[in-house]
Every structure is written in structure tokens, then in C-alpha cells.
Write an enzyme that holds these catalytic residues in place. Structure first.
Site, PDB file in Angstrom:
ATOM      1  N   GLU A 179      -6.776   3.359   2.016  1.00  0.00           N
ATOM      2  CA  GLU A 179      -6.045   4.238   2.912  1.00  0.00           C
ATOM      3  C   GLU A 179      -4.696   4.602   2.305  1.00  0.00           C
ATOM      4  O   GLU A 179      -4.096   3.827   1.571  1.00  0.00           O
ATOM      5  CB  GLU A 179      -5.851   3.550   4.269  1.00  0.00           C
ATOM      6  CG  GLU A 179      -7.182   3.394   4.985  1.00  0.00           C
ATOM      7  CD  GLU A 179      -7.077   2.706   6.341  1.00  0.00           C
ATOM      8  OE1 GLU A 179      -7.791   3.140   7.258  1.00  0.00           O
ATOM      9  OE2 GLU A 179      -6.297   1.760   6.484  1.00  0.00           O
ATOM     10  N   CYS A 195      -6.393  -7.066  -0.467  1.00  0.00           N
ATOM     11  CA  CYS A 195      -5.221  -7.766  -1.006  1.00  0.00           C
ATOM     12  C   CYS A 195      -5.530  -9.257  -1.066  1.00  0.00           C
ATOM     13  O   CYS A 195      -6.227  -9.786  -0.201  1.00  0.00           O
ATOM     14  CB  CYS A 195      -4.006  -7.532  -0.112  1.00  0.00           C
ATOM     15  SG  CYS A 195      -2.454  -8.192  -0.788  1.00  0.00           S
ATOM     16  N   CYS A 215       2.861  -0.357   9.350  1.00  0.00           N
ATOM     17  CA  CYS A 215       2.928  -1.465   8.399  1.00  0.00           C
ATOM     18  C   CYS A 215       1.930  -2.551   8.728  1.00  0.00           C
ATOM     19  O   CYS A 215       1.864  -3.015   9.863  1.00  0.00           O
ATOM     20  CB  CYS A 215       4.302  -2.120   8.431  1.00  0.00           C
ATOM     21  SG  CYS A 215       5.622  -1.026   7.998  1.00  0.00           S
ATOM     22  N   CYS A 222      -0.868  -9.826   8.379  1.00  0.00           N
ATOM     23  CA  CYS A 222      -1.210  -8.526   7.785  1.00  0.00           C
ATOM     24  C   CYS A 222      -2.719  -8.319   7.791  1.00  0.00           C
ATOM     25  O   CYS A 222      -3.482  -9.157   7.315  1.00  0.00           O
ATOM     26  CB  CYS A 222      -0.681  -8.460   6.358  1.00  0.00           C
ATOM     27  SG  CYS A 222      -1.039  -6.897   5.542  1.00  0.00           S
ATOM     28  N   CYS A 247      -1.077 -12.724   3.717  1.00  0.00           N
ATOM     29  CA  CYS A 247       0.050 -13.000   4.601  1.00  0.00           C
ATOM     30  C   CYS A 247      -0.489 -13.100   6.034  1.00  0.00           C
ATOM     31  O   CYS A 247      -1.379 -12.339   6.430  1.00  0.00           O
ATOM     32  CB  CYS A 247       1.114 -11.924   4.472  1.00  0.00           C
ATOM     33  SG  CYS A 247       1.778 -11.852   2.793  1.00  0.00           S
ATOM     34  N   CYS A 281       2.867   6.805   1.613  1.00  0.00           N
ATOM     35  CA  CYS A 281       2.673   5.364   1.463  1.00  0.00           C
ATOM     36  C   CYS A 281       1.314   5.165   0.806  1.00  0.00           C
ATOM     37  O   CYS A 281       0.290   5.554   1.369  1.00  0.00           O
ATOM     38  CB  CYS A 281       2.730   4.715   2.845  1.00  0.00           C
ATOM     39  SG  CYS A 281       2.393   2.951   2.819  1.00  0.00           S
TER      40      CYS A 281
HETATM   41  N1  SAH Z   1       2.103  -6.471  -0.688  1.00  0.00           N
HETATM   42  C1  SAH Z   1       3.352  -5.746  -0.629  1.00  0.00           C
HETATM   43  C2  SAH Z   1       3.116  -4.308  -0.283  1.00  0.00           C
HETATM   44  C3  SAH Z   1       2.632  -4.053   1.136  1.00  0.00           C
HETATM   45  S1  SAH Z   1       4.001  -3.505   2.038  1.00  0.00           S
HETATM   46  C4  SAH Z   1       4.313  -6.424   0.312  1.00  0.00           C
HETATM   47  O1  SAH Z   1       3.864  -7.274   1.082  1.00  0.00           O
HETATM   48  O2  SAH Z   1       5.493  -6.160   0.255  1.00  0.00           O
HETATM   49  C5  SAH Z   1       3.563  -3.726   3.650  1.00  0.00           C
HETATM   50  C6  SAH Z   1       4.758  -4.203   4.470  1.00  0.00           C
HETATM   51  O3  SAH Z   1       4.344  -4.287   5.831  1.00  0.00           O
HETATM   52  C7  SAH Z   1       5.206  -5.591   4.051  1.00  0.00           C
HETATM   53  O4  SAH Z   1       6.570  -5.770   4.188  1.00  0.00           O
HETATM   54  C8  SAH Z   1       4.441  -6.421   5.047  1.00  0.00           C
HETATM   55  O5  SAH Z   1       4.983  -7.678   5.175  1.00  0.00           O
HETATM   56  C9  SAH Z   1       4.550  -5.580   6.298  1.00  0.00           C
HETATM   57  N2  SAH Z   1       3.546  -5.933   7.293  1.00  0.00           N
HETATM   58  C10 SAH Z   1       2.348  -6.503   7.086  1.00  0.00           C
HETATM   59  N3  SAH Z   1       1.702  -6.697   8.228  1.00  0.00           N
HETATM   60  C11 SAH Z   1       2.506  -6.241   9.203  1.00  0.00           C
HETATM   61  C12 SAH Z   1       2.378  -6.155  10.624  1.00  0.00           C
HETATM   62  N4  SAH Z   1       1.287  -6.577  11.247  1.00  0.00           N
HETATM   63  N5  SAH Z   1       3.406  -5.623  11.321  1.00  0.00           N
HETATM   64  C13 SAH Z   1       4.490  -5.172  10.683  1.00  0.00           C
HETATM   65  N6  SAH Z   1       4.653  -5.207   9.354  1.00  0.00           N
HETATM   66  C14 SAH Z   1       3.679  -5.750   8.620  1.00  0.00           C
END
Ligand code: SAH
Length: 362
Positions: free
Chosen positions: A105, A125, A348, A132, A129, A118
Site C-alpha cells: 500500500e 515487516c 499510521c 502496528c 512493533c 507515504c
Molecule cells: N518501520 C518504520 C517505518 C514505518 S513508519 C518505523 O517504524 O519508523 C510508521 C509510523 O507509524 C511509525 O512511527 C510507527 O510507530 C507508527 N505506528 C505504527 N502503528 C501505529 C498505530 N497503530 N497508530 C499510530 N501510529 C502507528
């Protein structure tokens, strides 16, 4: 014994390239090997990146013989748009299909204040985390440089922005520093003068902090803005939320950020997803402010975007506000990120390609 010799200059090359995967240096070399001139390579890059033309026959300013030769032998892959979903706030999420049928996406976010794309760097991935959705897919594969840059090409073309200034954030699916070489090559493609000619300062790389790769990034000639996904102020909590912390801990990550050659104009952004009752206390804010003190940094507070399968809650607006103020009052530059495209799960951490089979059949 037969000697191996190189063939006549215009013989078919052993492997004819995919144009989308060549950076400008490789493209120039490949064009010259086929009897073209370096400026022909620049013409091709203009067609490809500024106009998204992938058909050599349509590249009308190329010498006819070269055009025919390339059309006969070269290919150019471009992510295919399978579906576009449009949010009430103008954000659009594109479902893209790659040549091997893998799906990713990419998101278009208008007016923030500039238009932002974006894009993804991996299918899925590996970082897992805790909040996510992309992590739930696991890592299916890395994207190639051409697939990363190709998303920008597709978005720029679709939203008619190839001739104007826009931002690119590597904040889609995947961890860019876990796919280092392809990501850096994609940045070279996007910044090359013959193509989209993006200024590096319009590109932001977001990472959980894969330390050896972060140290390498510090030495790159094409230097994007850096965003670091922090989310916690103690090793113990970050170990839980961002598992890669068990390998590359918080203290070392902050030390690496302090060493990172950010000039005064370009500060490091720390992303901090706010989870109710987990990392959103005033004590957390105070620790965060202390941790970043003296650093040229800003904090992007992201209230959790909730989703089924994610075992955390979004704090109340009042709590988000208190957290932000607690940081600001301690001298931290702080921004609360407004979620865009939540109604289409383009916000995000909400990018996840679902199995077709789990969808109702129309
Ligand atoms: N792997 C990299 C690039 C992805 S950026 C990174 O983690 O930085 C995606 C961003 O959205 C990251 O800051 C991540 O922590 C955030 N994110 C992930 N899941 C989320 C959620 N459920 N709600 C809000 N932000 C989230």
C-alpha cells in the site's frame, strides 16, 4: 580451447535490464553499451520519472534505432494500481500489485501543508512493533529499489504532481533500514536531476533504529530527514513495544542520534505513539524531555490508531493534550500528529494487505 570474448557492440546483452531498477549511472552505462549517448539516458529518465512513460516506442526524442533496440529488449516494471480508496479528508490509499503478485500500500496525503506520498519499503515487516498492523503480516519480502521509487512515480503521475514540489515519507509498510541498499538506491533515483529531481530534504526516512544501518546512513551522500520511532523512555518498556530494542537498545539508539550529523536546519523527529496507560504519563513525558535534552530534535506525538488485533487503547484527547503540554513546558518542540485517512485505514500503522480470501465475495 575457446576464448571468451565480448560480442559485437550491438549484440543482445546477456541480461536485458528492467529500466525501473536502474539508477542514472547504471542507465547511462547500459544505454552507452547499446550504442546510445549519455544524454539519451537523461532523456529516458525524463520520460520515465516526469511523465511515467514506460514504453520506449513512445519516447519520441530518442534516435529511432536506439528506441527500437530498447523496445525489443528492455522491460520496465511499474506497480499496478489495483484499488484506490479515498478518505473524507482527501487522503487516498492505493493498493498496488507487483510483478510477482505481492501487494503493498502507498498513501497520498494532500496539503500537510505540501502534498505528501507515504511509501512502503517492504512487503510486510519483520519488526513486530506491538501496536502496528503491518507487523502482523510478518515480512514477506523486501522491495526492490525500482519498486520503492516506482510507488512515487505512480503517485506523482496519478495526482499530477510530477512537475511540482511534494514530500516523500518512507513510513508505509516495512522498515527502510532493514532493506538498506534498495532504499538508498531508491533515494538516488528520486533525487537524480534527470528524473524527479527531488531535494533530499523533501524525503523523510522513518526507522525503529536498526543501529548498524543508522550509522551507515550517517555517511550517505544523499541524506534524507531522519525520523526515529521511539515510543518508550525505558529499556524495559521499549523491549516490549519495539522488539528490535532487545538487540539495539534505547541508550545506544539515543547516543547514535546524538552523533548523527543533523545540521541545525534538519532536526531529528522522534515519533512517539501514545498508548493509554502504557507510555502516556507525565513521568514518561518528563523522562522523554530529559532524554532528548540538548538535542536538535522534535517530538511527533501520534495518538494510537486503534485496530482489531492491537491490544492497546488510544488515550483521551485530554490526556494527549496533557502529554504534549508536559513536553512543551520542558522545552521540547512537540507536534501532535493529526491522523489522516483513518476511515480508510490509511493512517499510521494501519497499512496491511489483507488476504483476498478473508473478504466477502462481491
Ligand atoms: N518501520 C518504520 C517505518 C514505518 S513508519 C518505523 O517504524 O519508523 C510508521 C509510523 O507509524 C511509525 O512511527 C510507527 O510507530 C507508527 N505506528 C505504527 N502503528 C501505529 C498505530 N497503530 N497508530 C499510530 N501510529 C502507528
Amino acid at each position: 580451447m575457446r576464448m571468451l570474448t565480448s560480442g559485437p557492440p550491438n549484440a543482445p546483452m546477456p541480461t536485458d535490464p528492467d529500466l525501473a531498477e536502474l539508477d542514472q549511472e547504471q542507465l547511462t552505462e547500459a544505454v552507452v553499451e547499446r550504442g546510445g549517448r549519455p544524454f539519451n539516458a537523461r532523456q529516458i529518465a525524463r520520460w520515465l520519472y516526469r511523465r511515467n512513460v514506460t514504453d520506449f516506442a513512445a519516447m519520441t526524442d530518442l534516435p529511432a534505432a536506439l528506441r527500437d533496440r530498447l523496445a525489443a529488449a528492455w522491460s520496465c516494471s511499474t506497480p499496478a494500481v489495483l484499488r484506490t480508496e479515498q478518505s473524507e479528508d482527501g487522503t487516498a490509499k492505493l493498493l498496488l500489485e507487483l510483478p510477482d503478485s505481492a501487494r503493498i500500500e502507498a498513501v497520498y496525503i494532500p496539503d500537510t501543508p505540501r502534498q505528501t506520498f507515504c511509501v512502503s519499503t517492504q512487503v510486510g515487516c519483520a519488526m513486530q512493533c506491538g501496536f502496528c498492523l503491518t507487523g502482523l503480516m510478518g515480512l514477506q519480502r523486501h522491495l526492490t529499489a525500482g519498486e520503492i521509487a516506482g510507488q512515487v512515480r505512480v503517485l506523482a503521475h496519478r495526482f499530477e504532481l510530477a512537475g511540482s514540489a511534494f514530500n516523500v515519507v518512507l513510513m508505509g509498510m516495512g522498515e527502510p533500514l532493514h532493506n538498506y541498499d534498495a532504499t538508498m538506491k531508491a533515494l538516488r533515483m528520486l533525487t537524480d536531476r534527470s528524473g524527479l529531481a527531488m531535494p533530499a530534504r523533501r524525503i523523510t526516512l522513518s526507522t525503529v533504529g536498526v543501529l548498524p544501518a543508522l550509522e551507515r546512513l550517517a555517511t550517505e551522500p544523499v541524506m534524507p530527514n531522519l525520523a526515529v520511532s521511539l515510543h518508550a523512555t525505558t529499556e524495559e518498556l521499549r523491549d516490549r513495544l519495539v522488539p528490535v530494542n532487545r538487540k539495539y537498545g534505547l541508550a545506544d539508539l539515543i547516543a547514535a542520534c546524538r552523533r548523527f550529523p543533523a545540521d541545525r536546519r534538519r532536526r531529528i523527529t522522534f515519533e512517539y505513539v501514545l498508548l493509554a496507560g502504557v507510555n502516556d504519563s507525565i513521568a514518561d513525558a518528563a523522562r522523554l524531555a530529559r532524554m532528548l535534552s540538548g538535542m536538535h530534535a522534535k517530538v511527533n506525538v501520534i495518538p494510537l490508531n486503534e485496530a482489531p488485533g492491537i491490544p492497546y487503547r488510544r488515550p483521551s484527547d485530554a490526556q494527549v493534550d496533557r502529554f504534549g503540554r508536559a513536553l512543551a513546558s520542558r522545552g521540547v518542540t512537540v507536534m501532535v500528529r493529526k491522523s489522516r485517512g483513518r476511515d480508510i485505514r490509511a493512517a499510521c500503522g494501519q497499512l496491511m494487505v489483507e488476504e483476498e480470501s478473508s473478504r466477502p465475495v462481491a
